[in-house]
Design a protein around this motif. Structure first.
Motif, PDB file in Angstrom:
ATOM      1  N   GLN B 376       0.941  -1.280   0.128  1.00  0.00           N
ATOM      2  CA  GLN B 376      -0.070  -0.011  -0.068  1.00  0.00           C
ATOM      3  C   GLN B 376       0.728   1.196  -0.076  1.00  0.00           C
ATOM      4  O   GLN B 376       0.327   2.298  -0.212  1.00  0.00           O
ATOM      5  CB  GLN B 376      -1.135   0.009   1.255  1.00  0.00           C
ATOM      6  N   TRP B 377       2.302   1.194   0.121  1.00  0.00           N
ATOM      7  CA  TRP B 377       3.111   2.237  -0.194  1.00  0.00           C
ATOM      8  C   TRP B 377       2.680   2.961  -1.521  1.00  0.00           C
ATOM      9  O   TRP B 377       2.931   3.992  -1.708  1.00  0.00           O
ATOM     10  CB  TRP B 377       4.659   1.799  -0.249  1.00  0.00           C
ATOM     11  N   VAL B 378       2.571   2.107  -2.422  1.00  0.00           N
ATOM     12  CA  VAL B 378       2.340   2.720  -3.855  1.00  0.00           C
ATOM     13  C   VAL B 378       0.952   3.284  -4.079  1.00  0.00           C
ATOM     14  O   VAL B 378       1.105   4.658  -4.224  1.00  0.00           O
ATOM     15  CB  VAL B 378       2.310   1.490  -5.164  1.00  0.00           C
ATOM     16  N   PRO B 379      -0.335   3.064  -3.697  1.00  0.00           N
ATOM     17  CA  PRO B 379      -1.427   3.873  -3.590  1.00  0.00           C
ATOM     18  C   PRO B 379      -1.179   5.113  -2.634  1.00  0.00           C
ATOM     19  O   PRO B 379      -1.776   6.150  -2.799  1.00  0.00           O
ATOM     20  CB  PRO B 379      -2.464   2.631  -3.128  1.00  0.00           C
ATOM     21  N   PHE B 433      -2.198   4.713   3.993  1.00  0.00           N
ATOM     22  CA  PHE B 433      -1.791   3.866   3.067  1.00  0.00           C
ATOM     23  C   PHE B 433      -0.261   3.913   3.181  1.00  0.00           C
ATOM     24  O   PHE B 433       0.345   2.541   3.247  1.00  0.00           O
ATOM     25  CB  PHE B 433      -2.024   4.590   1.518  1.00  0.00           C
ATOM     26  N   LEU B 434       0.070   4.923   3.443  1.00  0.00           N
ATOM     27  CA  LEU B 434       1.872   4.813   3.536  1.00  0.00           C
ATOM     28  C   LEU B 434       2.509   3.848   4.733  1.00  0.00           C
ATOM     29  O   LEU B 434       3.231   3.212   4.768  1.00  0.00           O
ATOM     30  CB  LEU B 434       2.597   6.257   3.514  1.00  0.00           C
ATOM     31  N   ALA B 442      -0.368  -5.552   1.576  1.00  0.00           N
ATOM     32  CA  ALA B 442      -0.443  -5.484   0.314  1.00  0.00           C
ATOM     33  C   ALA B 442      -1.591  -4.961  -0.354  1.00  0.00           C
ATOM     34  O   ALA B 442      -2.369  -4.649   0.091  1.00  0.00           O
ATOM     35  CB  ALA B 442      -0.620  -7.296  -0.086  1.00  0.00           C
ATOM     36  N   ARG B 443      -1.192  -4.209  -1.592  1.00  0.00           N
ATOM     37  CA  ARG B 443      -2.434  -3.603  -2.146  1.00  0.00           C
ATOM     38  C   ARG B 443      -3.219  -4.836  -2.953  1.00  0.00           C
ATOM     39  O   ARG B 443      -2.744  -5.788  -3.054  1.00  0.00           O
ATOM     40  CB  ARG B 443      -1.716  -2.548  -2.980  1.00  0.00           C
ATOM     41  N   ARG B 444      -4.369  -3.968  -3.551  1.00  0.00           N
ATOM     42  CA  ARG B 444      -5.137  -4.755  -4.514  1.00  0.00           C
ATOM     43  C   ARG B 444      -5.545  -6.316  -3.878  1.00  0.00           C
ATOM     44  O   ARG B 444      -5.481  -7.317  -4.479  1.00  0.00           O
ATOM     45  CB  ARG B 444      -4.261  -5.031  -5.668  1.00  0.00           C
ATOM     46  N   PHE B 445      -5.759  -6.402  -2.527  1.00  0.00           N
ATOM     47  CA  PHE B 445      -6.462  -7.433  -1.869  1.00  0.00           C
ATOM     48  C   PHE B 445      -7.587  -7.240  -1.216  1.00  0.00           C
ATOM     49  O   PHE B 445      -7.851  -6.149  -0.599  1.00  0.00           O
ATOM     50  CB  PHE B 445      -5.453  -7.801  -0.841  1.00  0.00           C
TER      51      PHE B 445
END
Lengths: 182, 495
Positions: B376-379, B433-434, B442-445
């Motif tokens: 979730q660093w990315v979003p 998010f960061l 994880a993102r997209r879970f």
């Protein structure tokens, strides 16, 4: 020290410095400067920008140099001299892992690919942090070289969205202490 | 140099142009709110507050991603058009075509996702569109891709018209970008920043859209003739070349509003300079070649491309920090700035952009990416510079236009309350998010581990606060845009 915590601290520092710059300018924004003072401030800001440019340039070159030497990704087209080798194939939505019992302190070569769509091969340590990862891509084999330093149960999770059951695509690795039976 | 007059005459919109501008922006505001509600649904699902099944979650995720990128593009294109038309002769048909093709494309995408069950994320990473495991058909995947193609064709038409206009006025795109003054010569102080930024976007984003068109056609062929297989790594490179540029172009189009409008509220000229021209010249190159930083975990990628991805990620920070953000801070410093909604949003926008790229640049380091990629660093970082950077740039122009129609800058208590909610909610939402990214969430879970849920709940509450602020903005701006200009003269329809 946990690597992610270092990154977090550096990020907060960087964002904090940006915020400080804005707070300073905002607190000064309401007081218009006289013409002579404005010219002086303008000259000072140009000098400051040159200093910042130089500082950031040196910082960027330094970090790039330090973080790319040695190159953080192992050679992909040469033998890696690892004592343990694990072949990994990602499928929708399971992992096919050739060996799930490994030993601490001995380098492991993971050869990662996929049979159908892109997956993300990430290894989570017992404390819940990612220790390493690569992409599992059909038609390609990505090689990781990693040495476990702590025994325990590591979880493999898929970090590249691969369809409706993406979340459930997990398995485990058992990493034994030196001297224990793997 | 742009005028310091608050509401210059050459910015007024004749009736036809006003209708189109309103259509663009009202559509965008409604879509922003809808897409935010989809985003909130995802966060609340992860927080275990909303029972959404995985199949629906990923459809929402696909719609949210494609919808937000498309809406950002639509609205920031209108920002670029609004200012560029003052300096070069743009054709209204190109602006209209872009809108019509966007709407047709959006309908295809909405059909593909909610009727056809297509859920391959906005990045449609090959070969997932053809490996649905029975959840969607080839027809749904094709509708999604054709939707993208329609939107891309519309943007390309607009860019071609704008490129032709710049060439007619300045001789060639290089002169529009100001390359003739990089190494010497007397810079024309009246050369508009909007033309410099617009030229950069035309060059970079046209290449990105062409890359997108190539990869979409390749994927469409593969959909209907699976015997023709594609190289997954080449496809991924093309997708991120397109994806990175289309979303980055929104920043470069949006920032034109800050360049043009902020000096009018500070009363300080914001002149063009050699560092400014250098920053846009190098940014043109950087934005075209930085995309491999999305493939740092693809170890099969040539090493030189991975190194380039890291180095250019670092280098891309220089123009943002040292020219645009620094230039804005210099412009507001000791200026006697009038704190109105447009000026507050402009300052917020530059803060959001500059602060948001700090975690982005850090994630561009290969050894950092190894533990942060697809967390979730990315979003966290892209929401920071989109929610607190690009969207406030668009809102800066919108509040300014609403003010121009009543001949007084907007500054009501309701709008300021909206801004407070938006900033507090937005920063908290992005920091949740960061924080989650740094603890490897994880993102997209669709379903989260129990230990991940607390950050999801913080993020959900923050999103609610943010959306409340956005609702205030949307209602106030839509009402303001629909009001006739204060000094409208029926015999001279303008506004």
């Amino acid at each position: 020290m946990i690597f992610q915590n270092v990154i977090w601290a550096i990020t907060l520092t960087g964002m904090g410095l940006v915020a400080l710059g804005f707070v300073y300018a905002i607190t000064q924004a309401g007081r218009p400067a006289e013409a002579a003072e404005a010219a002086r401030v303008n000259r000072r800001s140009i000098t400051l920008r040159r200093g910042l440019f130089l500082a950031l340039l040196l910082l960027g070159i330094g970090i790039a140099w330090a973080s790319l030497r040695p190159f953080p990704i192992p050679p992909q087209h040469a033998p890696l001299q690892a004592t343990q080798v694990v072949d990994v194939i990602g499928h929708q939505w399971t992992w096919d892992v050739s060996q799930t019992h490994l030993k601490v302190g001995e380098p492991v070569e993971f050869r990662v690919t996929a049979s159908d769509v892109n997956h993300g091969f990430a290894i989570y340590a017992p404390d819940g942090r990612i220790v390493t990862q690569t992409q599992a891509m059909p038609g390609f084999t990505n090689k990781i070289l990693y040495t476990f330093d702590t025994p325990g149960t590591y979880r493999i999770m898929c970090l590249e969205y691969c369809g409706v059951a993406h979340t459930g695509m997990t398995t485990e690795l058992e990493v034994a202490a030196a001297g224990d039976k793997p | 140099m742009s005028s310091l007059e608050l509401y210059p005459l050459d910015e007024r919109l004749p009736r036809g142009e006003r209708v189109m501008f309103n259509l663009y922006m009202i559509t965008a505001l409604l879509l922003f709110v809808l897409m935010m509600l989809l985003g909130l649904t995802m966060r609340m699902t992860q927080a275990e507050w909303t029972p959404v099944l995985a199949g629906m979650f990923y459809k929402i995720m696909t719609m949210h991603g494609a919808g937000m990128v498309g809406t950002m593009s639509l609205a920031s294109t209108a920002v670029m058009w609004f200012f560029l038309r003052k300096y070069v002769s743009l054709h209204l048909w190109a602006f209209v075509s872009n809108y019509v093709l966007f709407m047709l494309g959006a309908l295809c995408i909405i059909w593909a996702v909610f009727i056809g069950n297509f859920a391959s994320a906005w990045t449609f990473l090959y070969p997932l569109p053809v490996h649905s495991m029975g959840l969607w058909s080839s027809g749904a995947a094709a509708a999604f891709m054709i939707g993208y193609l329609l939107i891309g064709v519309g943007m390309l038409l607009f860019y071609l018209d704008a490129a032709a206009a710049i060439i007619r006025r300045y001789g060639n795109l290089g002169r529009g970008l100001g390359l003739q003054w990089l190494f010497g010569g007397t810079i024309d102080p009246t050369h508009p920043k909007a033309v410099v930024a617009g030229t950069m976007v035309i060059i970079a984003n046209s290449l990105g859209i062409l890359a997108g068109a190539v990869v979409l056609v390749m994927c469409l062929i593969n959909l209907y003739d699976p015997e023709i297989t594609l190289n997954a790594l080449v496809v991924k490179n093309l997708i991120y070349w397109f994806g990175h540029m289309i979303i980055n172009a929104t920043i470069y189009m949006g920032v034109i509003a800050v360049y043009e409008l902020l000096p009018r509220y500070t009363g300080k000229p914001y002149g063009i300079s050699r560092p400014f021209l250098w920053s846009w010249a190098v940014s043109t190159v950087f934005v075209i070649i930085v995309f491999p930083h999305h493939l740092l975990m693809d170890y099969a990628e040539p090493r030189w491309m991975l190194v380039m991805g890291q180095i250019i990620s670092y280098a891309a920070g220089f123009p943002v920090f040292l020219v645009t953000a620094y230039g804005v801070l210099t412009n507001i410093h000791r200026s006697g700035l009038r704190w109105k909604m447009p000026s507050m949003l402009a300052v917020l926008a530059l803060f959001g952009w500059a602060a948001g790229i700090v975690p982005a640049i850090i994630d561009g380091t290969i050894s950092v990416n190894r533990v942060m990629h697809n967390t979730q660093w990315v979003p966290g970082h892209f929401h920071f510079y989109l929610l607190l950077g690009v969207l406030p740039m668009i809102l800066t122009l919108l509040y300014h236009v609403v003010g121009s129609r009543r001949r007084a800058p907007v500054n009501s208590g309701a709008d300021r309350t909206g801004l407070f909610l938006y900033v507090v909610g937005g920063i908290s939402f992005c920091m949740a998010f960061l924080y989650a990214g740094h603890v490897s969430v994880a993102r997209r879970f669709a379903v989260h581990l129990p230990e991940w849920v607390p950050t999801d709940r913080v993020g959900s509450v923050a999103a609610m606060v943010l959306i409340l602020g956005m609702l205030v903005f949307a209602v106030r701006i839509i009402v303001g845009l629909l009001k006739a200009p204060a000094d409208a003269d029926p015999s001279h329809p303008a506004g």
